[in-house]
Design an enzyme around this catalytic site. Structure first.
Site, PDB file in Angstrom:
ATOM      1  N   LYS A 104       0.826  -1.203   0.000  1.00  0.00           N
ATOM      2  CA  LYS A 104       0.000   0.000   0.000  1.00  0.00           C
ATOM      3  C   LYS A 104       0.864   1.259   0.000  1.00  0.00           C
ATOM      4  O   LYS A 104       0.615   2.202  -0.766  1.00  0.00           O
ATOM      5  CB  LYS A 104      -0.935  -0.011   1.216  1.00  0.00           C
ATOM      6  CG  LYS A 104      -1.993  -1.098   1.168  1.00  0.00           C
ATOM      7  CD  LYS A 104      -2.835  -1.113   2.439  1.00  0.00           C
ATOM      8  CE  LYS A 104      -3.878  -2.209   2.417  1.00  0.00           C
ATOM      9  NZ  LYS A 104      -4.704  -2.223   3.656  1.00  0.00           N
ATOM     10  N   CYS A 112      -0.715   0.756   6.104  1.00  0.00           N
ATOM     11  CA  CYS A 112      -1.034  -0.150   7.224  1.00  0.00           C
ATOM     12  C   CYS A 112      -1.983  -1.242   6.757  1.00  0.00           C
ATOM     13  O   CYS A 112      -2.745  -1.059   5.794  1.00  0.00           O
ATOM     14  CB  CYS A 112      -1.708   0.613   8.370  1.00  0.00           C
ATOM     15  SG  CYS A 112      -0.749   1.939   9.107  1.00  0.00           S
ATOM     16  N   ASP A 113      -1.949  -2.352   7.467  1.00  0.00           N
ATOM     17  CA  ASP A 113      -2.936  -3.408   7.236  1.00  0.00           C
ATOM     18  C   ASP A 113      -3.095  -4.226   8.512  1.00  0.00           C
ATOM     19  O   ASP A 113      -2.113  -4.507   9.200  1.00  0.00           O
ATOM     20  CB  ASP A 113      -2.530  -4.331   6.095  1.00  0.00           C
ATOM     21  CG  ASP A 113      -3.685  -5.211   5.671  1.00  0.00           C
ATOM     22  OD1 ASP A 113      -4.504  -4.768   4.838  1.00  0.00           O
ATOM     23  OD2 ASP A 113      -3.801  -6.349   6.180  1.00  0.00           O
ATOM     24  N   SER A 114      -4.341  -4.572   8.831  1.00  0.00           N
ATOM     25  CA  SER A 114      -4.629  -5.313  10.066  1.00  0.00           C
ATOM     26  C   SER A 114      -5.399  -6.593   9.777  1.00  0.00           C
ATOM     27  O   SER A 114      -6.267  -6.626   8.891  1.00  0.00           O
ATOM     28  CB  SER A 114      -5.462  -4.450  11.029  1.00  0.00           C
ATOM     29  OG  SER A 114      -4.778  -3.285  11.399  1.00  0.00           O
ATOM     30  N   GLY A 157       0.356  -4.512  10.327  1.00  0.00           N
ATOM     31  CA  GLY A 157       1.577  -4.207   9.610  1.00  0.00           C
ATOM     32  C   GLY A 157       1.657  -2.716   9.311  1.00  0.00           C
ATOM     33  O   GLY A 157       0.638  -2.074   9.032  1.00  0.00           O
TER      34      GLY A 157
END
Length: 234
Positions: free
Chosen positions: A64, A91-93, A128
């Site tokens: 991203k 970000c990634d969750s 992340g």
């Protein structure tokens, strides 16, 4: 780094998450939001089933941030010139429970089934983070890492779960819950950084900024801290 150099740094959030935006605004930074067009499902599939959970979320965050940074460098973002001094945050969750990663349920049926499987239990919210530092029309640094926070779910009964799912809130958030919305009523506690559960861990982002020679305290002085609303960790 001199204050004058830092004053020129733009903060870019590569996410559509209103929760992440609200966290940054509440913390004194008003970022420009540019949403990436990364195909998350295709990227996860390309990593294979053996990929470690922290690798999955960090790779998604990197993708991203990279996509948004490239758009800026290509001159495709009208509000940010290609040669702008900037930091781009991706970000990634996902929720890790029973050895598997859970993303967004998308449908009421999946959200309901998921909640009935996690109630009264605990899972790890993996988030992340990736930061690209841009200057002079190029990427001059990249830093990334994952934050892990343990989330303790309440032993909600079927009626409460059905009511929560009916609100639509859990459908498009990682792990099917929020901590700073209606879902907060159904979370008994967290072990770790609460901001990471919303979707962007301030302590970790501060460290990643420092790795790229950016002081978050300098960014406060140029921020327009306007509290936001709504929530999601997407």
């Amino acid at each position: 780094m001199s204050p004058n150099a830092t004053d020129r740094i733009r903060v870019v959030l590569g996410s559509a998450s209103s929760g992440r935006l609200r966290v940054l605004r509440s913390a004194g930074i008003d970022p420009t939001v540019i949403v990436s067009d990364v195909d998350e499902d295709a990227l996860i599939e390309s990593l294979g089933s053996d990929a470690a959970p922290d690798q999955v979320v960090t790779t998604l965050a990197q993708a991203k941030a990279t996509a948004v940074a490239q758009r800026i460098l290509d001159g495709a973002v009208e509000q940010i010139p290609a040669d702008t001094d900037a930091v781009v945050i991706g970000c990634d969750s996902m929720l890790l429970i029973d050895g598997r990663l859970v993303g967004k349920p998308h449908t009421p049926e999946r959200a309901r089934t998921h909640w009935r499987s996690v109630r009264g239990r605990s899972g790890e919210l993996m988030t992340g983070h990736c930061v690209h530092r841009l200057s002079g029309g190029a990427v001059i640094g990249v830093a990334s890492a994952a934050a892990v926070t343990t989330v303790h779910f309440s032993d909600a009964d079927d009626a409460v779960i059905d009511a929560y799912v009916a609100t639509g809130e859990p459908l498009e958030v990682a792990g099917g819950f929020t901590i700073d919305g209606l879902g907060g009523w159904l979370i008994d506690g967290v072990d770790g950084d609460p901001s990471a559960v919303v979707g962007i861990g301030l302590p970790l982002v501060r460290r990643l900024f420092a790795d790229l020679d950016v002081s978050v305290a300098d960014l406060w002085r140029t921020a327009r801290a306007t509290p936001g609303a709504a929530t999601a960790h997407q």
